[in-house]
Scaffold this active site. Sequence first.
Site, short mmCIF file in Angstrom:
data_model
loop_
_atom_site.label_atom_id
_atom_site.label_comp_id
_atom_site.label_asym_id
_atom_site.label_seq_id
_atom_site.Cartn_x
_atom_site.Cartn_y
_atom_site.Cartn_z
N LEU A 178 -38.66 2.52 -5.58
CA LEU A 178 -38.71 1.38 -4.67
C LEU A 178 -37.47 0.50 -4.82
O LEU A 178 -37.08 0.14 -5.94
CB LEU A 178 -39.96 0.53 -4.93
CG LEU A 178 -41.29 1.20 -4.59
CD1 LEU A 178 -42.45 0.30 -4.99
CD2 LEU A 178 -41.36 1.53 -3.10
N GLU A 354 -9.79 2.60 -5.94
CA GLU A 354 -9.38 1.27 -6.37
C GLU A 354 -10.51 0.52 -7.08
O GLU A 354 -10.25 -0.26 -8.01
CB GLU A 354 -8.88 0.45 -5.18
CG GLU A 354 -7.56 0.94 -4.60
CD GLU A 354 -7.71 2.07 -3.59
OE1 GLU A 354 -6.69 2.61 -3.14
OE2 GLU A 354 -8.87 2.42 -3.26
N PHE A 379 -4.58 -2.34 -0.32
CA PHE A 379 -5.73 -1.56 -0.79
C PHE A 379 -6.55 -2.30 -1.85
O PHE A 379 -7.65 -1.87 -2.19
CB PHE A 379 -5.26 -0.22 -1.33
CG PHE A 379 -4.42 0.56 -0.34
CD1 PHE A 379 -4.58 0.39 1.02
CD2 PHE A 379 -3.46 1.46 -0.78
CE1 PHE A 379 -3.80 1.08 1.93
CE2 PHE A 379 -2.68 2.16 0.13
CZ PHE A 379 -2.85 1.98 1.49
N HIS A 403 4.16 -3.48 -1.79
CA HIS A 403 4.22 -3.21 -0.35
C HIS A 403 3.50 -4.30 0.44
O HIS A 403 2.68 -4.05 1.31
CB HIS A 403 3.64 -1.83 -0.03
CG HIS A 403 4.47 -0.70 -0.57
ND1 HIS A 403 4.67 -0.52 -1.91
CD2 HIS A 403 5.15 0.30 0.07
CE1 HIS A 403 5.45 0.53 -2.10
NE2 HIS A 403 5.75 1.04 -0.92
N GLN A 415 -0.69 -0.42 6.12
CA GLN A 415 -0.13 -0.46 4.77
C GLN A 415 0.30 -1.86 4.34
O GLN A 415 0.75 -2.04 3.21
CB GLN A 415 1.09 0.47 4.68
CG GLN A 415 0.87 1.86 5.24
CD GLN A 415 -0.20 2.62 4.50
OE1 GLN A 415 -0.06 2.91 3.32
NE2 GLN A 415 -1.28 2.94 5.19
#
Length: 608
Positions: A178, A354, A379, A403, A415
């Site tokens: 449950l 990550e 990320f 980046h 990115q």
Amino acid sequence: MDHRQLRELGQQLRVDAVRAADAAGSGHPTSSMSAADLMAVLLANHLHYSFDRPEHPGNDHLIFSKGHASPLLYALFKAAGAVPDGELLSFRKLGSRLEGHPTPRLPWVDVATGSLGQGLPVGVGLALAGKRLDRLPYRVWVLLGDSELAEGSVWEAFEQAGHDRLDNLTAVLDINRLGQRGPTRHEWDLDAYSRRVQAFGWHTVEVDGHDIAAVDQAFAEARSTALRPTAIIARTKKGRGVAAVEDREGFHGKPLPDAAGAIEELGGLRDLHVEVHAPPEVHEPERPTAALRLPRYDVGGKAATRDAYGRALAALGTARGDVVVLDGEVGDSTRAQLFAEDHPDRYFECYIAEQQMVAAAVGMQARGWVPYVATFAAFLTRAHDFLRMASVSRARLAVAGSHAGVSIGEDGPSQMGLEDLAMLRSIHGSTVLYPCDANQTVHLVAALADCPGIGYLRTTRGKTPVIYGPAERFPIGGSKVLRSSDEDRVTLVAAGVTVHEALAAAGRLAEDGIPARVVDLYSLKPADTATLRAAAEDTGCVVTVEDHHPEGGLGDAVAEAYADGGPVPRLTRLAVRTQPGSSTPEQQLHAAEIDAAAIASAARELVA
């Protein structure tokens, strides 16, 4: 303890969980009751731990990933003699160490849990530390609930542990069928769980979680299994032992409706004391130190701050034997690979996972290591909850996001880290740094090693001019005034790549007869409010410029410096307000209106 005593201990743990939740008027006693027999056997017969010396290097580590079962954990501590009965009944009350979900306010709790899906990933980090860093024989035990097995982070952990053959790690799966609102996905289909876990290279043991002899044997099997982690998959019943709530929906997260009756049904109060097995006498591993020799860059040259990060990290690893590095399969881009080349024994490849990467770092720092974690800034958003919980754990981590911003150029928006500053600034007790050149970067990398809490360093992909000498100092909480005069009419505040654009803009403004002050706010949290207030008082006009979304970044950090009731300058905030595409870095900065031309234009309009 023999099996009869263990059964009694299991009942005692149930009774104490019921009592704690009843005293608090809230809590999760039924979730605690399902795992009581499992934890009774572990505490009495298999755990090696000194409650008098929680810092003992030979101690096993017990993590309640299902942190809502905290009444069970606290009942264990009481049975071990670490928590008196009076304190047990302070559960969830103001000022009590026994919080609704466990935190390291208790010295026997390594990390905070309660956000489900995090305990096993952290346990992987502790097990990796035991195998590869400490090289000590302690074991890591993690109690998981079946609901949290729907979390992807759990399966990142299963895969990492299987890949690294962590036979010092045991996951105890409390399959009570449950969840919060009804049945779990697989209910009591133990084979479904077993097949999935085995696929990641684990040894599994399916067991009736209320059969004391079988549970005892399962733990013994886990301890004797070599080269593979073990998952004990236990069929249990939520609310075990009390007919009114056993295996019944609608009682999750609530005290039992009749606590006195439930205690009587469970056999009444008990006061069994467990003499927990002592840990082996071992010593902390050596973590040698040497003089720190940071890389140096010549003023007037160009270098990417991500390159400086990697070189500084390698130098720091030579100077400090306690530094470890974890990377998310982008070490060639973040430049963490430079550390791996010099110190392969302290480098951990976490692949594109990550959440597991951050969790492993949290586990390692619980053993006194100093982790640096790196991936693309974009990320890190996947791991935000792990960073948030790391703060609750009072963890010390250095996180690097490379980046960042539109300045990465042609790779495009998927990115580009454009939310990272806001994300990291919002974490309690965090430090957020954004260097603009290589010498600044190497000093800030070193500073993070001794920084409390979650430290974040934002690095840039492309090369930027070196404007500071290698002897310059950059204290956390500071800033640098790069250009100023008594006649300044506007202040340009920037960080990272936009510092160079602000300097160019100041040159253009000077040609127009508008003297401009330039502030490099490399420390966004804490920010140098004294310098910002002085600049506002001297010039009356402030332009902020950042390679980040307008929400939560540099502009907000500057605006907060003026939010104390004092005079507020005229303020213009330049940031990335459009959805970028693919183009060169220079075109990106121009399109986002954060280049020198845009800064100069905004300043002219402001002072006019």
